[in-house]
Structure formats: C-alpha cells, structure tokens
Design a protein around this motif. Sequence first.
Motif, short mmCIF file in Angstrom:
data_model
loop_
_atom_site.label_atom_id
_atom_site.label_comp_id
_atom_site.label_asym_id
_atom_site.label_seq_id
_atom_site.Cartn_x
_atom_site.Cartn_y
_atom_site.Cartn_z
N PHE A 109 0.95 -1.09 -0.01
CA PHE A 109 -0.03 0.08 0.03
C PHE A 109 0.73 1.19 0.07
CE2 PHE A 109 -2.24 -3.33 1.95
CZ PHE A 109 -3.54 -3.39 1.69
N SER A 124 -5.12 6.67 0.21
CA SER A 124 -4.46 5.44 0.36
C SER A 124 -4.92 4.59 -0.88
CB SER A 124 -4.68 4.78 1.70
OG SER A 124 -5.96 4.30 1.90
N ASP A 126 -4.02 0.60 -2.95
CA ASP A 126 -3.54 -0.44 -3.00
C ASP A 126 -2.79 -0.89 -4.54
OD1 ASP A 126 -5.27 -1.65 -4.88
OD2 ASP A 126 -6.61 -2.04 -3.36
N ARG A 132 -8.28 3.14 -1.19
CA ARG A 132 -8.95 2.45 -0.10
C ARG A 132 -9.62 3.63 0.65
NH1 ARG A 132 -7.43 -2.78 1.19
NH2 ARG A 132 -7.18 -4.14 -0.76
N ILE A 164 -5.99 -0.51 5.13
CA ILE A 164 -4.82 -1.05 4.65
C ILE A 164 -4.04 -1.71 5.97
CG2 ILE A 164 -4.83 0.89 3.00
CD1 ILE A 164 -2.53 2.23 4.73
#
Length: 411
Positions: A109, A124, A126, A132, A164
């Motif tokens: 991440f 955030s 992935d 996310r 995450i």
Amino acid sequence: MASAIRTAIAAHDGTIGADDRGTRLAGSLSGTNLERAADYNQRIVLQAIRIADETTRSDLATITGLTPPTIANITRRLLDLGLIAEAGRRFGMRGQPALRLRVNPDGCFSIGINIDRDHYTIVSLDLAGNVRTRAVKEISFAMPEHVRSCLRDEVAAIRASGAIDEKRLIGIGVALPDDLGSVALPHRPEGYTVWNELDVAELVREVLPLPVHIDNDAAAAAIGEAQFGSGLTQPSFFYVLISAGLGGGLVMDGTYVRGATARSGEIGFLPDPSAAKAGATVQDTVSLSALLARMEAAGEPIEGIDALSEEMPVVRGWLDDAARSLTDPLVAVNCLVNPAAVLIGGRLPEPLIDALVMRLNDALGKVRAPAIAPVLRAATSGDAPAIGAAILPFLDRVLPTESALMQAGRS
C-alpha cells in the motif's frame, strides 16, 4: 510475511525527488537477460500480470521474452512475497489446465497527498490501484502547520479504518505545484511564501516516518494516468491538469518526459495573445482560480466547485474563453510531439471537462496541421495528482521504471 515484504521492497529514509528518482516509466514489457537483473525482471513480470488482470506463466513468457524457468522462479518469489495470488486454473485448453495469476491488491500500500492552493487531498492506494480511503479538504492557501495537523488526523483515520495493512505500507507520495508559494493567484496571503523554503518531506515524515517521494502535481497526474488510466491503451499522450493553476505532463511511449530541468509541460505559462489583457498567460484564463474569480466578480460566488454548471452564463463564457486560450498551445503540442491523445483532468467537475473537451475538439478540427490528436477526459481526473503521488512509491519499489532498467544494466 510482513518482514519478507519489508526486506524485498526495502525502504530507506531519504527523500526521493523527481530528479533523484528518475521516474521515467518503462514502456516495454520485455525482460532483460543481463546478469543480476532479477529485480528488474521481477518488476516487469509484476507489471505484466497487473496489466493483464489475470494471466498464466506461459503467457508471461511470451509477453516478456523471459524463459519459462525464469518466469517460474519470479512468480514463485512474487507469490511468496504476497504481491500476486493464484486465481484458479484456465480450462478449455489442451493439456493440464494452466494456473492463472493476478496481482494481490493487499500486496502493498501507499499514501498519496496532493497539496494545492485551494485544497489538499489524501488517498491510500493498494497495489491494484484501488483507492482504499480518500479525504479532501477545501481550503484556500492552507499553511504548513494546518496541513501537518490534518495529515496526522487523516493518518489516524486510515489506521482506525483498517482499510490497509500498515505493515505493508511502503511509502508516501506528495504532489504539489512547482513554485507553490510564488505564483500570484487571487487572494494569495503574504505569508504563503513559506512554502518556498519548506522541507515538505520532513513535514510528512514528522507524521509518518516512511520514504517520501515528491513530484510536481501535473507530472504525478500524468504518471498516474499512464499506470492506472488511459495510458494502458494510449502510451503517448499530453495531460492537461486544470486545478487552482494550469499544468501539463508529457508521456511518450510509456515514458514520462521531464525535460532538461524537470519543467516540461508548463502549458499554463505560455503567452496568451488571444486574451484581452496584455501579457496574459494561458493560466490567467484556464484555471479554477480564474473561473472562481469571474464568478466572484459577477456577484455569483459559490460554496464549492461541485456547484459549477454549464447552465451558469459565467461558466459558459469561461468555457468558450478556455477553449480559445488552449487551442493554439494544443496545436503546438500536436505539431511538436505528436501525441496519440490530449487528456484533460483536474478538479474541474467532469461535466465541465466534457464541455471543454467538446469545444476543443471542435476548434482543433478546424485547424490544418499534420496530425491532431483527439482531446479526451482523463480516466483519472478529479483526484489525479493524489493518486499519481500514491503510485510513486510503487514505481520506486516494485513496478518497472527506466531508472530500474538502468540499474540492472549497470549491474
């Protein structure tokens, strides 16, 4: 497994800037048989799996030109690291059904931050490119201490969300305009020049001690588009980023082109002889700052940019002027670099991007030139700089770039 991913994509505590990182995307999926080039080949195979969505070892050997034993070793490593996962077997073919492989979104991440004169965005991301978490704060000319405080709050919110795995968080990317505190825009406070001398990486590391990657906002947007947007089918394009200011980014054959001093694509600073104001630049018309200033001057201030609509006479007039101001610069872009597409992104609401795209295609369609690329809305538009910033740690650690190939060659 967490220690394995940390070791394999080992981080350092330095700041990675545009020049140091050399973020030039690897436009080819061909592996290299140079000795000690395992890292680069691993990046290429991971990229090939990511682009294909699902694929087999046999297909990977065909795509990359690497031998089946090499592919077997690399995919075994990627599976052990948790960067890819098995996705069942492919039936309907001769012989033993082939095992399908896919990227594991939870493999690693990153966090992306976009700081601009009218907002900041924190996402955030992935490994599969899924956002996310997302937080946007509309604020005019936020000072560093405010950004630091809010970053602490958002990092705490990300942790609390469980979206995450922090043990697999490999870095932070920051996208911000060049000369953030210098360019004169309406209502810029005098103290805002503090951004010119600030160590942005240190500000971020005070909150989260991870490698920090810093880039220009338009460059980050173009890189994000190349990795997770239209760039997967349009390897050569010019990205126009409409935000508080106006920026651009050039990707050719999958490679982001920075220029001699890393200032390529500065379309906003081009002179605009079509404007009524002497000495005007394109950014003086084509920017959210300019549009909102028009709304304010007309006595029609709005609460947020989402309220902007083509139904508003001021907005319609701005769209006409923006198309006029951009037409000649885009003719120059077409004649000089011959992109496959011109992509429009940024914080302008999507219906207005579409309206501007229509006007630009109409204007460019009347121009006699050797080649005119279609103007399209970028796939990653609204949060493009933040998403692009979040991709920077992936490029540094796990995905192929030209600098990674050069390192393999030197080995």
